[in-house]
Design a protein around this motif. Structure first.
Motif, PDB file in Angstrom:
ATOM      1  N   UNK A  50       0.838  -1.198   0.000  1.00  0.00           N
ATOM      2  CA  UNK A  50       0.000   0.000   0.000  1.00  0.00           C
ATOM      3  C   UNK A  50       0.871   1.245   0.000  1.00  0.00           C
ATOM      4  N   UNK A  51       1.990   1.196   0.725  1.00  0.00           N
ATOM      5  CA  UNK A  51       2.889   2.344   0.755  1.00  0.00           C
ATOM      6  C   UNK A  51       3.480   2.655  -0.604  1.00  0.00           C
ATOM      7  N   UNK A  52       3.967   1.628  -1.306  1.00  0.00           N
ATOM      8  CA  UNK A  52       4.566   1.889  -2.619  1.00  0.00           C
ATOM      9  C   UNK A  52       3.493   2.182  -3.665  1.00  0.00           C
ATOM     10  N   UNK A  78      -0.944  12.346  -2.256  1.00  0.00           N
ATOM     11  CA  UNK A  78      -0.693  12.991  -0.970  1.00  0.00           C
ATOM     12  C   UNK A  78      -0.950  14.496  -1.040  1.00  0.00           C
ATOM     13  N   UNK A  79      -0.614  15.091  -2.187  1.00  0.00           N
ATOM     14  CA  UNK A  79      -0.870  16.526  -2.330  1.00  0.00           C
ATOM     15  C   UNK A  79      -2.360  16.836  -2.198  1.00  0.00           C
ATOM     16  N   UNK A  80      -3.206  16.071  -2.892  1.00  0.00           N
ATOM     17  CA  UNK A  80      -4.642  16.309  -2.800  1.00  0.00           C
ATOM     18  C   UNK A  80      -5.203  15.911  -1.442  1.00  0.00           C
ATOM     19  N   UNK A  81      -4.677  14.812  -0.877  1.00  0.00           N
ATOM     20  CA  UNK A  81      -5.172  14.349   0.425  1.00  0.00           C
ATOM     21  C   UNK A  81      -4.893  15.372   1.517  1.00  0.00           C
ATOM     22  N   UNK A  82      -3.651  15.813   1.607  1.00  0.00           N
ATOM     23  CA  UNK A  82      -3.265  16.735   2.671  1.00  0.00           C
ATOM     24  C   UNK A  82      -3.773  18.146   2.422  1.00  0.00           C
ATOM     25  N   UNK A  83      -4.194  18.417   1.204  1.00  0.00           N
ATOM     26  CA  UNK A  83      -4.738  19.730   0.907  1.00  0.00           C
ATOM     27  C   UNK A  83      -6.227  19.854   1.120  1.00  0.00           C
ATOM     28  N   UNK A  84      -6.891  18.782   1.489  1.00  0.00           N
ATOM     29  CA  UNK A  84      -8.331  18.822   1.711  1.00  0.00           C
ATOM     30  C   UNK A  84      -8.628  18.978   3.201  1.00  0.00           C
ATOM     31  N   UNK A  86     -11.231  18.252   4.860  1.00  0.00           N
ATOM     32  CA  UNK A  86     -12.008  17.151   5.435  1.00  0.00           C
ATOM     33  C   UNK A  86     -11.114  16.147   6.157  1.00  0.00           C
ATOM     34  N   UNK A  87      -9.950  15.898   5.592  1.00  0.00           N
ATOM     35  CA  UNK A  87      -9.031  14.928   6.186  1.00  0.00           C
ATOM     36  C   UNK A  87      -8.506  15.445   7.520  1.00  0.00           C
ATOM     37  N   UNK A  88      -8.101  16.693   7.573  1.00  0.00           N
ATOM     38  CA  UNK A  88      -7.566  17.238   8.816  1.00  0.00           C
ATOM     39  C   UNK A  88      -8.640  17.344   9.885  1.00  0.00           C
ATOM     40  N   UNK A  89      -9.862  17.661   9.479  1.00  0.00           N
ATOM     41  CA  UNK A  89     -10.960  17.688  10.443  1.00  0.00           C
ATOM     42  C   UNK A  89     -11.240  16.289  10.969  1.00  0.00           C
ATOM     43  N   UNK A  90     -11.214  15.300  10.072  1.00  0.00           N
ATOM     44  CA  UNK A  90     -11.406  13.921  10.511  1.00  0.00           C
ATOM     45  C   UNK A  90     -10.290  13.454  11.427  1.00  0.00           C
ATOM     46  N   UNK A  91      -9.052  13.874  11.147  1.00  0.00           N
ATOM     47  CA  UNK A  91      -7.932  13.510  12.013  1.00  0.00           C
ATOM     48  C   UNK A  91      -8.102  14.114  13.407  1.00  0.00           C
ATOM     49  N   UNK A 285      -2.420   4.922   4.165  1.00  0.00           N
ATOM     50  CA  UNK A 285      -1.134   5.165   4.813  1.00  0.00           C
ATOM     51  C   UNK A 285      -1.261   6.258   5.870  1.00  0.00           C
ATOM     52  N   UNK A 286      -1.975   7.308   5.534  1.00  0.00           N
ATOM     53  CA  UNK A 286      -2.134   8.446   6.443  1.00  0.00           C
ATOM     54  C   UNK A 286      -2.856   8.034   7.725  1.00  0.00           C
ATOM     55  N   UNK A 287      -3.840   7.149   7.610  1.00  0.00           N
ATOM     56  CA  UNK A 287      -4.596   6.712   8.782  1.00  0.00           C
ATOM     57  C   UNK A 287      -3.828   5.699   9.622  1.00  0.00           C
ATOM     58  N   UNK A 288      -2.834   5.039   9.045  1.00  0.00           N
ATOM     59  CA  UNK A 288      -2.084   4.011   9.763  1.00  0.00           C
ATOM     60  C   UNK A 288      -0.883   4.576  10.508  1.00  0.00           C
ATOM     61  N   UNK A 289      -0.337   5.673  10.015  1.00  0.00           N
ATOM     62  CA  UNK A 289       0.898   6.218  10.586  1.00  0.00           C
ATOM     63  C   UNK A 289       0.776   6.526  12.077  1.00  0.00           C
ATOM     64  N   UNK A 290      -0.300   7.173  12.563  1.00  0.00           N
ATOM     65  CA  UNK A 290      -0.347   7.489  14.008  1.00  0.00           C
ATOM     66  C   UNK A 290      -0.194   6.269  14.910  1.00  0.00           C
ATOM     67  N   UNK A 291      -0.867   5.165  14.570  1.00  0.00           N
ATOM     68  CA  UNK A 291      -0.733   3.962  15.393  1.00  0.00           C
ATOM     69  C   UNK A 291       0.671   3.378  15.298  1.00  0.00           C
TER      70      UNK A 291
END
Length: 313
Positions: A50-52, A78-84, A86-91, A285-291
């Motif tokens: 998933x990472x690659x 990642x550019x579109x994900x981190x720029x939205x 909604x993702x940061x609010x969900x985090x 990947x973004x959701x797995x990194x914190x754990x």
């Protein structure tokens, strides 16, 4: 006089036994390492893939070219994900829900486990029996939803924290831990020195149960962080969605926020699909990194806590 038949039978000695013993351990170690290696690959490789895939061209992933190394590296997902937003609010929501739920659950589980471990508790067996019954019989989703609704908790933080605050199995584990590691003589000695039940719990029992607390923290941390079903049932406002529910919407709808705002500025459908695939892998990947950053630091306490209480001292 001891005859030949009366002599005890002993294991054969000599070069043959030494050779078997020398060959047994290396052979066992080789087989064990091979099995553990295959299990490790089966667990690690999907995460690695998933990472690659999140930084590889989707067309190359579909063709099977990106199975070990990234191919045609791109960070558009990642550019579109981190720029939205909604993702940061969900985090932020996930951090809030997970932190509160873990703190409340650990406090209730440890307290209930200690109380049930006290042999002088009136009705101790009856209370334990009633708790164990809930492991086999459950009212179901609809009754739980009705209870949450009647309590006025729908679409609130309480709906994400309170319904699953106490896991009966963890209470049983905590009770076994306290029964094995806190003898009655220790409590009686503290009482002779003038310590009350509350003081004994907070000053003696809790400090001695750090492995148990770490175990409960890891269990509830992982459970609450990965959970999305309760949010799907109890939450109505997208602003309250946790990160996992946002991720679920990405995987189901191939869209970051459940609408066309992710690909509305793209000129053709092919580019939109390409970007949606990159965003899906990047979201995982973004959701797995914190754990992955938190759990390894608690692994030592997790193993120790899982073993303590399993065997009577």
């Amino acid at each position: 006089m001891t005859t030949q038949l009366e002599r005890p039978i002993t294991a054969p000695r000599g070069p043959a036994r030494d050779i078997r013993r020398r060959l047994a351990d290396p052979l066992f170690n080789a087989v064990a390492m091979a099995i553990l290696g295959m299990a490790l690959i089966a667990v690690i490789y999907p995460i690695y893939f998933i990472g690659i895939a999140s930084i590889s061209e989707p067309a190359r992933v579909y063709e099977g070219q990106a199975w070990f190394w990234p191919v045609e590296v791109t960070f558009d997902g990642y550019d579109r994900l981190l720029g939205d937003p909604t993702v940061w609010r969900g985090l932020a929501n996930s951090v809030l829900y997970t932190g509160l739920a873990t703190a409340i659950s650990v406090a209730l589980v440890v307290s209930a486990g200690y109380v049930l471990s006290r042999r002088d508790l009136p009705g101790r067996r009856t209370i334990t029996f009633l708790l164990v019954v809930t492991l086999f019989f459950d009212g179901g989703i609809i009754p739980r939803f009705l209870v949450v609704r009647d309590l006025g908790l729908l679409d609130t933080v309480g709906a994400m924290v309170l319904p699953g605050a106490v896991a009966v199995w963890n209470v049983i584990v905590a009770r076994a831990f306290f029964e094995s590691n806190l003898p009655d003589e220790l409590r009686e000695a503290a009482q002779m020195d003038g310590a009350s039940d509350f003081r004994f719990f907070f000053r003696i029992a809790v400090p001695l149960s750090k492995p148990l607390i770490a175990l409960m923290i890891v269990i509830h941390l992982v459970w609450n962080w990965n959970g999305f079903f309760d949010a799907l049932i109890y939450l109505n406002s997208p602003d309250n969605y946790p990160l996992q529910l946002v991720l679920r919407n990405i995987l189901v709808q191939s869209d970051l926020s459940g609408s066309a705002n992710l690909s509305g500025d793209l000129e053709n459908y092919e580019q939109a699909q390409r970007l949606a695939e990159l965003v899906k892998y990047a979201a995982i990947v973004f959701a797995t990194i914190p754990l992955m950053l938190v759990v390894p630091f608690l692994q030592r306490f997790f193993t120790q806590g899982a073993l303590l209480g399993a065997v009577k001292n």
